[in-house]
Enzyme design. Structure first.
Site, PDB file in Angstrom:
ATOM      1  N   SER A 123      -0.576 -47.895  13.651  1.00 19.55           N
ATOM      2  CA  SER A 123      -1.262 -48.410  14.840  1.00 19.55           C
ATOM      3  C   SER A 123      -1.561 -47.330  15.874  1.00 19.55           C
ATOM      4  O   SER A 123      -2.344 -47.548  16.787  1.00 19.55           O
ATOM      5  CB  SER A 123      -0.445 -49.533  15.486  1.00 19.55           C
ATOM      6  OG  SER A 123       0.685 -49.012  16.146  1.00 19.55           O
ATOM      7  N   LYS A 160       3.645 -47.702  21.704  1.00 20.30           N
ATOM      8  CA  LYS A 160       2.294 -48.060  22.145  1.00 20.30           C
ATOM      9  C   LYS A 160       1.953 -47.326  23.435  1.00 20.30           C
ATOM     10  O   LYS A 160       2.827 -46.784  24.109  1.00 20.30           O
ATOM     11  CB  LYS A 160       2.189 -49.569  22.392  1.00 20.30           C
ATOM     12  CG  LYS A 160       2.336 -50.456  21.168  1.00 20.30           C
ATOM     13  CD  LYS A 160       1.137 -50.367  20.253  1.00 20.30           C
ATOM     14  CE  LYS A 160       1.251 -51.344  19.096  1.00 20.30           C
ATOM     15  NZ  LYS A 160       2.305 -50.973  18.152  1.00 20.30           N
TER      16      LYS A 160
END
Length: 202
Positions: A123, A160
């Protein structure tokens, strides 16, 4: 502290050696191997006895959750522990155990790295963080918008990019195939575990 048996004293000495040499305690399996026990369960029973006598403190559920009260290991400036597994995709429950150590000076990173986290998933691939990479992490509870963070949502950990507006936080992937994770701080727990300060690929 109550008087220890010779075997208990031997185990305590091994724990201290690991703390001095590695900066972290041994696992039950490592204790069993060092002391010649048939299984980690035998080591667990000795550790419980040491805890009852006040020689150590144990953290339930952590494979290296052993602490010696008042004992401080000397800081190791030549290596960093590799801790657990962190999802770089949909969050997964992180395994908080040290897999091994990596021979690199923590001061190589700025700010100084405290540990390495093994990344699983793609990701964050668009900023060069790939599956299997070791993410150097500086421990802090504070983050600014745009920083890449290690965040804990409940018992799950993810890597993230951080964005906050008021009571809402977005944990944003660097891969268009992954949607942002939205967290409302009014009814969800979010803890910043640290900031990304570098990546190691081995």
């Amino acid at each position: 502290m109550l008087k220890l048996t010779p075997r208990q004293a031997e185990i305590l000495a091994f724990i201290k050696r690991c703390l001095e040499d590695n900066g972290y305690p041994p696992t039950r399996a490592e204790i069993a191997q060092e002391l010649g026990f048939k299984s980690p369960n035998a080591a667990e029973e000795h550790l419980k006895a040491l805890a009852r006598k006040g020689a150590i403190e144990m953290t339930p559920g952590a494979s290296r959750g052993i602490r010696i009260p008042g004992f401080e290991a000397k800081p190791d400036d030549s290596s960093l522990p590799i801790i657990g597994r962190v999802a770089a995709g949909a969050p997964i429950l992180a395994e908080q155990h040290i897999e091994e150590s990596c021979n690199i000076n923590p001061a190589f990173f700025h700010p100084r790295a405290d540990y390495l986290l093994r990344v699983h998933g793609m990701s964050m691939k668009d900023i060069g963080i790939f599956d299997g990479d070791l993410l150097a992490v500086h421990t802090t509870r504070e983050a600014r918008n745009g920083q890449v963070v290690v965040a804990r949502i409940g018992d799950e950990v993810t890597v993230k990019r951080f964005k906050r507006e008021g009571s809402k936080v977005w944990l944003i992937a660097e891969n268009p195939e992954f949607a942002p994770i939205e967290v409302n701080l009014k009814d969800q727990d979010l803890v910043i575990e640290g900031l990304s300060v570098g990546v190691i690929r081995r």
